[in-house]
Design an enzyme around this catalytic site. Structure first.
Site, PDB file in Angstrom:
ATOM      1  N   ASP A 212      -4.218   0.833  -9.562  1.00 56.78           N
ATOM      2  CA  ASP A 212      -5.648   0.563  -9.768  1.00 56.78           C
ATOM      3  C   ASP A 212      -5.976   0.373 -11.249  1.00 56.78           C
ATOM      4  O   ASP A 212      -6.707  -0.544 -11.632  1.00 56.78           O
ATOM      5  CB  ASP A 212      -6.488   1.700  -9.180  1.00 56.78           C
ATOM      6  CG  ASP A 212      -6.192   1.920  -7.701  1.00 56.78           C
ATOM      7  OD1 ASP A 212      -5.503   1.071  -7.104  1.00 56.78           O
ATOM      8  OD2 ASP A 212      -6.630   2.939  -7.151  1.00 56.78           O
TER       9      ASP A 212
ATOM     10  N   GLU B 151       0.844  -1.206   0.000  1.00 58.12           N
ATOM     11  CA  GLU B 151       0.000   0.000   0.000  1.00 58.12           C
ATOM     12  C   GLU B 151       0.869   1.242   0.000  1.00 58.12           C
ATOM     13  O   GLU B 151       1.829   1.338   0.757  1.00 58.12           O
ATOM     14  CB  GLU B 151      -0.890  -0.028   1.238  1.00 58.12           C
ATOM     15  CG  GLU B 151      -2.299   0.391   1.014  1.00 58.12           C
ATOM     16  CD  GLU B 151      -3.073  -0.498   0.042  1.00 58.12           C
ATOM     17  OE1 GLU B 151      -3.126  -0.163  -1.156  1.00 58.12           O
ATOM     18  OE2 GLU B 151      -3.619  -1.512   0.483  1.00 58.12           O
TER      19      GLU B 151
HETATM   20  C1  GAF Z   1      -5.236   4.701  -4.171  1.00 58.65           C
HETATM   21  C2  GAF Z   1      -4.413   5.122  -5.373  1.00 58.65           C
HETATM   22  F1  GAF Z   1      -5.225   5.418  -6.434  1.00 58.65           F
HETATM   23  C3  GAF Z   1      -3.410   4.034  -5.740  1.00 58.65           C
HETATM   24  O1  GAF Z   1      -2.592   4.489  -6.798  1.00 58.65           O
HETATM   25  C4  GAF Z   1      -2.566   3.629  -4.529  1.00 58.65           C
HETATM   26  O2  GAF Z   1      -1.597   4.589  -4.240  1.00 58.65           O
HETATM   27  C5  GAF Z   1      -3.441   3.356  -3.301  1.00 58.65           C
HETATM   28  O3  GAF Z   1      -4.363   4.412  -3.071  1.00 58.65           O
HETATM   29  C6  GAF Z   1      -2.631   3.135  -2.067  1.00 58.65           C
HETATM   30  O4  GAF Z   1      -1.865   1.988  -2.179  1.00 58.65           O
HETATM   31  O5  GAF Z   1      -6.034   3.610  -4.488  1.00 58.65           O
END
Ligand code: GAF
Length: 401
Positions: free
Chosen positions: A188, A50
């Site tokens: 994502d 994350e």
């Molecule tokens: C959100 C962001 F869109 C992703 O790119 C990622 O950074 C996530 O938070 C955290 O891991 O979903």
């Protein structure tokens, strides 16, 4: 977008709109008339890794059966008319001269995708577009990326363009940076494009290359929605990213070869700790240790060591809570309750944080008991009702019939 969350394993309650290819085709016919083509792009849950994606590190997301469907048909003028079933409203914009100015409206995602694809040289056609989905909004399950990717597939198919999934993911990420104002990483959009049924993705966010890791078939991914809404664009997310970049700048004086936290092993971070403020050090410690956890977790999955995987999920949660400070009381509580429950091998917050969901690895036969415990204990402690989605890994984006 107030999308009514539905139980994935149970479907939508009778009388409620249940998105599907057939439902969006019918919605399109009612709204615009004619026959569209339909694309589906999934939401995601991240098992581990994350806030590492925008540090060019490693993540391990899974595509969900929760998704956005986009039904698209040609218009005779250079305009896009987009209608969202979830919002119950439509917007139109011209394909000529789309301004890179976030307005805070859900259609920014669609405008942004169209604008970036055009900038990259795709001659888009005017289109009618009908979108609907069941990825809960602001829950950390990537409703935004699923909307972006479904629309990108739609626009490109009308233009008769080649579909290079890596380029689509990057274009959608750019759309979010410039037209929505969230400086998100690539996770994502990439998992929406590359997800595979029954598998997690081990994604290298620097090269945007991935490896598919089979998930044990007798384990369910059970997502618990704290019902605390999170808003990515609220500034906290962009602030975390800026703190990581500040860390890289300070560390570069001692480690000239680095271009992102991805390049910094934990021992090097410790050695140069005095170059950083306390807060920046803790942000960096989360990212550097999390990158290592993702690689260790991949090895656990490959060797069938589910309890090792679960331990790493627990460490990830604590690091996000204490060092990165993106958890909240409700997420901590959901993890705490899950940890003591039969059949659970791992539990952690998932997604950007500040509310949203936890992800739990639960033995399939233990799911009913798990659900019961989570509902009872969470309500007792918070007065809130937890929403639960029982999932298996699903396919990435593509045409839907
Ligand atoms: C959100 C962001 F869109 C992703 O790119 C990622 O950074 C996530 O938070 C955290 O891991 O979903």
């Amino acid at each position: 977008m107030d999308r009514t969350p539905s139980r994935v394993s149970g479907g939508a309650p009778p009388g409620e709109f249940a998105p599907s290819a057939a439902a969006v085709k019918e919605g399109f016919r009612r709204t615009f008339g004619g026959k569209p083509v339909v694309f589906r792009a999934p939401g995601r849950v991240n098992l581990i890794g994350e806030h590492t994606d925008y540090n060019e590190g490693f993540v391990m997301p899974v595509a969900l059966p929760l998704a956005t469907w986009a039904a698209i048909g040609l218009r005779p003028d250079p305009k896009v008319h987009v209608y969202s079933e979830n919002f119950g409203e439509g917007r139109e914009f011209s394909l000529t001269g789309i301004e890179a100015q976030p307005t805070g409206h859900w259609s920014d995602y669609v405008r942004g995708v169209a604008a970036v694809l055009q900038r990259e040289g795709h001659a888009l056609h005017g289109a009618n577009l009908y979108v609907a989905g069941d990825v809960p909004l602001a829950a950390g399950l990537s409703s935004s990326a699923s909307l972006e990717v479904a629309c990108a597939f739609g626009f490109l198919s009308l233009a008769g363009a080649e579909l290079d999934r890596r380029k689509i993911a990057k274009a959608c990420q750019m759309a979010e940076h410039e037209y929505v104002g969230t400086q998100c990483g690539i996770m994502d959009q990439a998992v929406a494009c590359f997800g595979r049924e029954g598998h997690a993705l081990l994604l290298d966010c620097r090269s945007v290359q991935h490896e598919l890791l089979p998930l044990p078939p007798d384990v369910k991914l059970v997502i618990c929605n704290s019902q605390v809404r999170r808003e990515l664009a609220s500034g906290e997310y962009n602030q975390r990213r800026a703190q990581c970049e500040a860390g890289v700048l300070s560390l570069r004086a001692h480690l000239p070869g680095i271009s992102a936290l991805r390049d910094v092993p934990l021992e090097e971070l410790e050695r140069h700790r005095s170059a950083l403020t306390e807060v920046v050090y803790r942000r960096c410690r989360h990212v550097c240790s999390e990158n290592q956890r993702v690689r260790d977790a991949a090895r656990c999955l490959q060797s069938g060591d589910l309890s090792g995987f679960g331990r790493l999920m627990g460490e990830s949660h604590r690091s996000l809570r204490d060092d990165y400070e993106v958890s909240c009381r409700e997420l901590d509580l959901l993890v705490e309750i899950a940890r003591g429950t039969d059949g659970v091998s791992g539990a952690r917050m998932t997604g950007g944080g500040f509310g949203g969901c936890t992800v739990n690895l639960v033995r399939a036969s233990a799911v009913p008991g798990f659900e019961q415990t989570m509902r009872r204990e969470y309500e007792r402690a918070t007065g809130r009702i937890v929403d639960i989605y029982v999932c298996s890994a699903a396919e990435g984006a593509g045409p839907a019939e």
